[in-house]
Each structure stands twice: as C-alpha cells, then as structure tokens.
Design a protein around this motif. Structure first.
Motif, PDB file in Angstrom:
ATOM      1  N   MET A  95       0.439  -1.025  -0.267  1.00  0.00           N
ATOM      2  CA  MET A  95      -0.050   0.146   0.118  1.00  0.00           C
ATOM      3  C   MET A  95       0.921   0.907  -0.338  1.00  0.00           C
ATOM      4  O   MET A  95       1.977   1.435   0.997  1.00  0.00           O
ATOM      5  N   THR A  96       0.925   1.941  -1.223  1.00  0.00           N
ATOM      6  CA  THR A  96       0.702   3.282  -0.970  1.00  0.00           C
ATOM      7  C   THR A  96       0.595   4.217  -0.532  1.00  0.00           C
ATOM      8  O   THR A  96      -0.126   4.339  -0.259  1.00  0.00           O
ATOM      9  N   PRO A  97       1.166   5.525   0.239  1.00  0.00           N
ATOM     10  CA  PRO A  97       0.509   7.204   0.592  1.00  0.00           C
ATOM     11  C   PRO A  97      -0.622   7.548  -0.620  1.00  0.00           C
ATOM     12  O   PRO A  97      -1.057   7.719  -0.112  1.00  0.00           O
ATOM     13  N   ASP A  98      -0.469   7.023  -1.492  1.00  0.00           N
ATOM     14  CA  ASP A  98      -1.306   7.733  -2.548  1.00  0.00           C
ATOM     15  C   ASP A  98      -2.181   6.294  -2.490  1.00  0.00           C
ATOM     16  O   ASP A  98      -3.330   7.319  -2.663  1.00  0.00           O
ATOM     17  N   ASN A  99      -2.132   5.418  -2.436  1.00  0.00           N
ATOM     18  CA  ASN A  99      -3.784   4.761  -2.114  1.00  0.00           C
ATOM     19  C   ASN A  99      -4.680   4.714  -1.295  1.00  0.00           C
ATOM     20  O   ASN A  99      -6.080   4.353  -0.936  1.00  0.00           O
ATOM     21  N   TRP A 100      -3.381   5.197  -0.250  1.00  0.00           N
ATOM     22  CA  TRP A 100      -4.238   5.640   1.339  1.00  0.00           C
ATOM     23  C   TRP A 100      -4.598   6.613   1.077  1.00  0.00           C
ATOM     24  O   TRP A 100      -6.032   6.700   1.659  1.00  0.00           O
ATOM     25  N   THR A 101      -4.365   8.024   0.968  1.00  0.00           N
ATOM     26  CA  THR A 101      -5.036   9.127   0.554  1.00  0.00           C
ATOM     27  C   THR A 101      -6.563   8.724  -0.347  1.00  0.00           C
ATOM     28  O   THR A 101      -7.005   9.060  -0.086  1.00  0.00           O
ATOM     29  N   LYS A 102      -6.856   8.049  -1.572  1.00  0.00           N
ATOM     30  CA  LYS A 102      -7.864   7.563  -2.008  1.00  0.00           C
ATOM     31  C   LYS A 102      -9.171   7.232  -1.953  1.00  0.00           C
ATOM     32  O   LYS A 102     -10.060   7.047  -2.071  1.00  0.00           O
ATOM     33  N   ALA A 103      -8.593   5.649  -0.802  1.00  0.00           N
ATOM     34  CA  ALA A 103      -9.165   5.501  -0.019  1.00  0.00           C
ATOM     35  C   ALA A 103     -10.098   5.829   0.718  1.00  0.00           C
ATOM     36  O   ALA A 103     -11.500   5.748   0.773  1.00  0.00           O
ATOM     37  N   ILE A 104      -9.615   7.048   1.867  1.00  0.00           N
ATOM     38  CA  ILE A 104      -9.756   8.182   2.674  1.00  0.00           C
ATOM     39  C   ILE A 104     -11.121   9.039   1.686  1.00  0.00           C
ATOM     40  O   ILE A 104     -12.055   9.101   2.671  1.00  0.00           O
ATOM     41  N   ASP A 105     -10.298   9.575   0.781  1.00  0.00           N
ATOM     42  CA  ASP A 105     -11.774  10.419  -0.051  1.00  0.00           C
ATOM     43  C   ASP A 105     -12.906   9.485  -0.305  1.00  0.00           C
ATOM     44  O   ASP A 105     -13.424  10.169  -0.713  1.00  0.00           O
ATOM     45  N   ALA A 106     -12.753   8.726  -1.117  1.00  0.00           N
ATOM     46  CA  ALA A 106     -13.761   7.772  -1.297  1.00  0.00           C
ATOM     47  C   ALA A 106     -14.911   7.688   0.253  1.00  0.00           C
ATOM     48  O   ALA A 106     -16.327   7.585  -0.202  1.00  0.00           O
ATOM     49  N   ALA A 107     -14.035   7.146   1.208  1.00  0.00           N
ATOM     50  CA  ALA A 107     -15.135   7.027   1.738  1.00  0.00           C
ATOM     51  C   ALA A 107     -15.903   8.293   2.828  1.00  0.00           C
ATOM     52  O   ALA A 107     -16.944   7.780   3.351  1.00  0.00           O
ATOM     53  N   ASN A 108     -15.263   9.660   2.327  1.00  0.00           N
ATOM     54  CA  ASN A 108     -15.460  10.159   2.289  1.00  0.00           C
ATOM     55  C   ASN A 108     -16.276  10.915   1.380  1.00  0.00           C
ATOM     56  O   ASN A 108     -17.591  11.595   2.083  1.00  0.00           O
ATOM     57  N   GLN A 109     -16.543  10.486   0.659  1.00  0.00           N
ATOM     58  CA  GLN A 109     -17.958  10.924  -0.731  1.00  0.00           C
ATOM     59  C   GLN A 109     -18.807  10.478  -0.067  1.00  0.00           C
ATOM     60  O   GLN A 109     -19.745  11.113  -0.344  1.00  0.00           O
ATOM     61  N   ARG A 110     -18.961   9.021  -0.227  1.00  0.00           N
ATOM     62  CA  ARG A 110     -20.020   8.476   0.316  1.00  0.00           C
ATOM     63  C   ARG A 110     -20.888   8.605   1.660  1.00  0.00           C
ATOM     64  O   ARG A 110     -21.841   8.858   1.466  1.00  0.00           O
ATOM     65  N   LEU A 111     -19.560   9.405   1.984  1.00  0.00           N
ATOM     66  CA  LEU A 111     -20.778  10.206   3.535  1.00  0.00           C
ATOM     67  C   LEU A 111     -21.065  11.080   3.608  1.00  0.00           C
ATOM     68  O   LEU A 111     -22.526  11.609   3.693  1.00  0.00           O
ATOM     69  N   ASP A 112     -20.655  11.986   2.672  1.00  0.00           N
ATOM     70  CA  ASP A 112     -20.878  13.172   1.788  1.00  0.00           C
ATOM     71  C   ASP A 112     -22.641  12.696   1.517  1.00  0.00           C
ATOM     72  O   ASP A 112     -23.627  13.726   1.301  1.00  0.00           O
ATOM     73  N   ILE A 113     -22.594  12.333   0.442  1.00  0.00           N
ATOM     74  CA  ILE A 113     -23.617  11.966  -0.491  1.00  0.00           C
ATOM     75  C   ILE A 113     -24.737  11.651   0.485  1.00  0.00           C
ATOM     76  O   ILE A 113     -26.238  11.866   0.394  1.00  0.00           O
ATOM     77  N   LEU A 114     -24.051  10.699   1.558  1.00  0.00           N
ATOM     78  CA  LEU A 114     -25.443  10.189   2.416  1.00  0.00           C
ATOM     79  C   LEU A 114     -25.809  11.194   3.188  1.00  0.00           C
ATOM     80  O   LEU A 114     -27.487  11.971   3.689  1.00  0.00           O
TER      81      LEU A 114
END
Length: 702
Positions: free
Chosen positions: A1-20
């Motif tokens: 797991m690279t730092p870029d992959n880690w950041t992308k995973a957190i951003d995806a989770a935040n986007q789903r919460l924002d939509i909710l």
C-alpha cells in the motif's frame, strides 16, 4: 500500500458519507417520512461499515509494509556490516581517498602493514606513507587513475617513520563516480610483495646458476620434446634455446635410435632415475661422449610429467683415459719384455760378432759362405733391432741425447723416400725456417719418422700425397690438460700426413698396441707405431693422431724444444787397435767371453776372462798393475755386476770400467749408482762398437 492509495481510499469513504448527508438534508415525501430516518440510518451504518472495513484492510497492508521495511532495513544493515567486515578483514590492504589522495577509509590490514592505528589513517594524505623517492611516481599514478579510471599491478615503495615501515607494494586502484560521471573518490588496494621479490630474485639467481654451469641442463617431456634448455646446453651442443625448444631431443642430439637411449628411457620410467654414458652429436655433427643423469619429474597429481637431464661432456676425459690405458699397456709390455731382453741379447751378441768376425779372419772363404755369414749377421741385427724396439716400450729406456735439428732428420728422410717410394706418391715438406732444436737421439727420431712415412706409404693404394711438416708450438695449460705427457712450454711439432685410406674409428685406440696390425701377413710386425710412441715418450714428448676413412690420416709428434747450441756426433770411421793393453772381460755367458776375447786379441789387446764377480775380483787382485780396463756384465750369478764394480772401485778408485747389459734400463742405474762407470755397452753389440768404446776409455787421460 502506497501513500497515494491510502489517500484515495479515505477520500472515497468521505465522498460516500457526504452523499449520504446530502440525501438526509433534502425534503422527503410525507408518505414516506416516517420511514426515512430508519432508511438513512441504515444506509449510513452500511457506508461506515464499508469505510471501516476498507480502513482495516489499509491498516493491515500498512502494517505489512512496515514489517517489510524493517526487514529490508535489517538486511541492508547486515549487508553493510558484511561489507565492512570484508573491507576490514580482507587479506589485502584497502584505502579509500578523495581525489587529492586524502585517506577517508582504511581497513585493518592497511593499518597493520603501515604499523599504525586504523583511526590514525583517516584524514592523512596517502603520500605520507610513500617513500620520498617514489612520491613523484605516486602523483603521476593519481593523475593516470583519474584519467583512465583504473591502474593495475603498479609498484610503489611504502615508507614511514624513517624506515620502520619499508616494503615494496603492488597497487591496484579504481575510481568511484557519481551519477554525473564525476570522480568522487579513489579506491586503492595494495599488498606487500617483499616475499615475492625475494622469491623472484632467488629464481633469477637459480636461473643464473643454471646458465653459468658448464653442464648442459635440459627438460623434456615423455615424448622427448625439449621444454627447457640452459646456456650450458647451448655451449655444449651449439643449439640456442630458441632453436632447441619444442624440438625432439632424440632427433636433435642422436644420429640413430641407439640401444643406450632406449635403455635409459625404460629405466627412468621404471625407477625414476638413470645415469650412464651416451654418444651424442652437436649442431655441427661432431660426435661427443656424455655422462648423463636423468631424473623423472612428477605433476601435482603425482603422475610422470617430464624428464630432467644433466649432461657433462666427458669426450676429453675418455680420450685421456684411452691414452693412459695405451701407455699402461706399453709399460706392462716393457716390464714383461725386460725380463727376457737380457737373455735374448746375450744370445744374439756372439752370433752377430762371429758373423762379422769370420770374414775378417778367413778372407779366403768362398763367396757363398761369405754371403751366408752376411745373411747371418743381417738376421742377428734384425733380431737385435726387434729386441730393441720391444725394449723402447718401457718408459725409462734411454737414448743417446744430443742437441739436434729436426730439419736435418726430415731432409734425410725426404731424400730416402724420394728415391725409394713409388713416383705416384707426391712428397711434400714444410719446415719452419726458425725451427727450434730438440734434445734427443738422432737414430731413434730417424726411426720414428721412417716408421710413420712407411705406414703412410702403405696407406696410399695407388696415388696420393705424403707431407711432412715441422713447426714451433707453445703448449698452454688448456692444451696440456687434454693430453697425457704434455706440459706447458715450447715444443717442436712434426706432422706426417697422407691422403690414404684412413684408419677405421674402431682401430684408433688399438694402433699403438704392440703387434697390432691391419696389414697382410708378412707385410708388418705391428711394432712400428708401438716403437714410435715408446721413443717419443722417452723424449718427454707425446703423440696424437687424427684420421677419416677415405680422406687420410695425420700423426702429430710433439717433442720439447731445446735452446742449447747444436753439436754433431762425429764417429771415427777407422777401427782402432790396441797397444797390448790388458783387458779383463767378465760375463757369465761363455759364448760372449769367447767372441769378445777373439775380437780384442785380433786387434792387439791382451785378455783375461772371468765368469762371475768373485772370479773377476780374484784376477784383478793378481793383475791389478797390468789391467787397463774391465769389461763387465751387470747381470751374473754368485756376484752381480754392480756389487763387483763397487768392490773394484774400493780396490782402485781410478779403475776404468765398461758395463755391459742386455737391458738398456740398466744404463740409468749405472749412471746414478756407479760414479766410476763412464761407458755403457748395450747388448748385442758389434765388434766396431766394442773396439770404439774400449779405445775411447783407455785413451781418456792417458
């Protein structure tokens, strides 16, 4: 797991919460309002669960990455430590310097060789540890290293603390460059090569010893191909190392496949060593005799690899041994014949004297009778000559030495052979104008030359050339060592050469043996060359011979030269007669007494006779005042001649004595032990010799 992959995973989770959240804040249909919170909550929980699951997966991957990073770091540290251990404990010295030569790193071996602490080296200029005389060379090495990128096997003298550290070093160095190609450091490897240089020097010394030795040293493989060839081999065989290496030793050094060579190969392979004599040839085809020692050499697997040969030239030694053996044979024969020579001469003396005396006493004899007596005298003289020749084999036989010119003898010989030899043989003489004189017996040297020219004549079948030359020669120490009987000094060398059939090599060592002859029966006695060498040895000289089949032979006679003035023998041709003098004749042979008495009385002498020494002393006591001379034999029973002579000299110190003997060696004994004996009469003697000696001695001081 690279730092870029880690950041992308957190951003995806935040986007789903924002939509909710956006959906929850919008107005809803009232018919469904009552269920909306539950639905929204359920969806929120689901989204959060997904995000947490993703975060857990990411956390696990991150943990694994951390573990891998720790392991990698540990591996790197282990590799670094291993490199450092290799660097420190390498068998050679390592230094790392900057581009100016300042030491940045040093291993343990470098510190040990330089005899300083390892930490002491850091920051020091490497040139500090270079001998002052070699520092200019070191600076040039740094320049060459920066330009070329590496140097290999350069030599440099390491020196520190006024000689406490001082050794030759072999250097190898490379440059270290950065990504741009710029040189950032210099890496040096050096080792102490003192032992190597000492070993190399020892090898050079050993090689020099191999080259200066007079022995030929060569190494050949098991198929006789030459692998090593020293200077001694070049000097002995004539082939240079370049010419010999790679060649077959059997082809180069042997004319044929000799049994000796095959036996040597067989023995060295079976036992590991062989030594013996080999007949070889040099580059010019000259035959030489070699004392050879062979040793089998083995490889690392203890298998036969090559043969080491050490060869010594013994050609001259074998020639000297042959000369010595020949001389020993002659001396042995001289010892044997001396025992019978006296008796033979006693037998021949009366025969010869009677044969000469009868025609004088009886001139009326018929011509046939006179011819028979002449034949008898001739045969007796030939017998006497034969005994004389055999007697000359002994080294101590005497000659009537005077100072004489060899040129005169050669001239006489030349006149004889020109009159008697076939005209098809061309006679040539070449005598040095300044030829020195020699001390010798003219008759004996005349006989030497006659024997040689007769042999030369017989060796020329139809036509050819016979040459006689004489010259002065100075024999140096090297030449003297090669010839038995030769001494350093001036010699006259006489050469008798012919263009005849030559002498077979197998016979060269036998030609001087008594009774050896290759002539047909009745053509030669085999005593000619034996007489030659016997006479020459008695003149303190020596003989050499060279011959080639079909080309001819040459005999060289070497006689010491003499600087004394020349004197010639003068003989009184008229037989002297006596004046009634009384002569006492003493001999145990009645025939000799009778014939001697007859000769003396027929020439106006008076004679008393005695058959042994005791009877002679008795007669001398009675007639001492009348006896003018005593003629006495040296070998008699009851009282020998030497004892009788000693007693006579006691009775009368002025007594005149002529000693007789069939042994010429007796003359030397008489001269050294009997000072009063002035004359020696060898048997058999002619009546002329008898009368001449008696007359000369009686006339002395009268």
């Amino acid at each position: 797991m690279t730092p870029d992959n880690w950041t992308k995973a957190i951003d995806a989770a935040n986007q789903r919460l924002d939509i909710l959240l956006q959906r929850a804040s919008q107005p809803q249909d009232m018919s469904r309002w009552q269920d909306a919170p539950v639905v929204m909550l359920t969806e929120a929980i689901a989204e959060i669960s997904i995000s947490l699951e993703e975060l857990n997966v990411l956390a696990e991957e991150l943990q694994l990455q951390n573990q891998e990073l720790i392991a990698t770091r540990q591996q790197v540290e282990a590799e670094r430590q291993r490199y450092q251990d290799l660097f420190n404990f390498a068998p050679d010295a390592y230094l790392v310097t900057d581009i100016t030569g300042i030491i940045q790193e040093a291993n343990h071996i470098a510190a040990q060789l330089l005899q300083v602490r390892q930490s002491y080296l850091i920051g020091k200029p490497m040139s500090v540890f270079v001998h002052p005389d070699a520092r200019a060379n070191f600076r040039q090495l740094i320049l060459d290293l920066q330009q070329q990128g590496h140097i290999r096997n350069a030599e440099l003298r390491i020196f520190y603390k006024e000689g406490e550290t001082d050794f030759p070093a072999e250097l190898t160095a490379v440059t270290e460059r950065n990504r741009t190609g710029k040189v950032t450091s210099l890496r040096w490897l050096f080792r102490n090569i003192s032992d190597r240089q000492r070993t190399a020097q020892k090898l050079r010394e050993q090689a020099a010893l191999l080259d200066i030795t007079t022995d030929a040293i060569l190494v050949k493989d098991l198929h006789s191909q030459i692998l090593f060839w020293n200077k001694g081999a070049e000097n002995l065989y004539g082939w240079t190392a370049t010419e010999a290496l790679g060649k077959s030793g059997d082809t180069l050094l042997f004319t044929n496949n000799s049994p000796q060579l095959q036996q040597a190969k067989k023995t060295v392979l079976e036992t590991g060593a062989w030594q013996g004599e080999l007949h070889k040839v040099d580059k010019n085809g000259k035959k030489i005799i070699i004392a050879s020692r062979w040793t089998l050499m083995y490889d690392a697997a203890d298998l036969p690899k090559s043969i080491l040969c050490v060869d010594t030239d013994i050609t001259e030694k074998k020639q000297l041994e042959a000369q010595l053996l020949r001389i020993q044979r002659l001396e042995s024969l001289g010892t044997l014949t001396s025992g019978i020579a006296h008796d033979l001469n006693n037998i021949l003396t009366p025969i010869l004297t009677v044969a000469q005396l009868l025609p004088i006493k009886h001139p009326q004899l018929e011509e046939d009778s006179q011819q028979m007596l002449e034949l008898l005298a001739t045969s007796a003289k030939r017998g006497a000559d034969l005994v004389h020749q055999i007697s000359t084999f002994g080294r101590n036989s005497e000659n009537n030495s005077i100072n004489l010119q060899i040129a005169t003898i050669i001239s006489d010989i030349e006149q004889i052979i020109k009159r008697t030899f076939p005209k098809s043989i061309e006679i040539k003489t070449d005598i040095a104008t300044d030829l020195a004189s020699v001390l010798g017996d003219s008759t004996q040297l005349h006989q030497v030359l006659m024997n040689l020219v007769i042999n030369a004549r017989d060796a020329i079948p139809d036509s050819g050339e016979l040459s006689i030359s004489a010259d002065n020669l100075f024999i140096d120490e090297d030449f003297a060592k090669q010839h038995i009987g030769a001494e350093v000094g001036c010699y006259v060398v006489i050469k008798v050469a012919d263009t005849g059939i030559g002498i077979h090599p197998d016979n060269l060592d036998k030609i001087f043996d008594p009774f050896f002859t290759t002539k047909a029966i009745g053509k030669g006695t085999g005593l000619g060359l034996s007489t030659v060498i016997g006479i020459v040895n008695n003149h303190n000289g020596f003989v050499t011979v060279s011959s080639q089949l079909g080309i001819g032979s040459e005999f060289q006679i070497y006689i010491p030269s003499n600087d004394s003035p020349i004197s010639l023998l003068k003989f009184n041709q008229i037989l002297p007669t006596g004046n009634g003098e009384l002569i006492l004749v003493v001999d145990d042979e009645l025939a000799i007494i009778q014939i001697t008495k007859t000769v003396l009385e027929s020439h106006n002498y008076k004679v008393l006779t005695a058959e042994n020494g005791i009877e002679a002393l008795s007669l001398y006591n009675q007639y001492q005042d009348e006896i003018q001379l005593v003629l006495i034999d040296m070998m008699m029973p009851i009282m020998a001649g030497d004892m009788a002579i000693s007693t006579l000299q006691i009775i009368n110190p002025q007594i005149k004595i002529i000693a007789m003997s069939g042994l010429e060696t007796m003359k030397t004994l008489i001269e050294f032990s009997q000072a009063g004996v002035k004359k020696f009469l060898p048997k058999p003697f002619t009546h002329q010799e008898l009368l001449r000696q008696i007359h000369e001695l009686i006339s002395l001081n009268t």
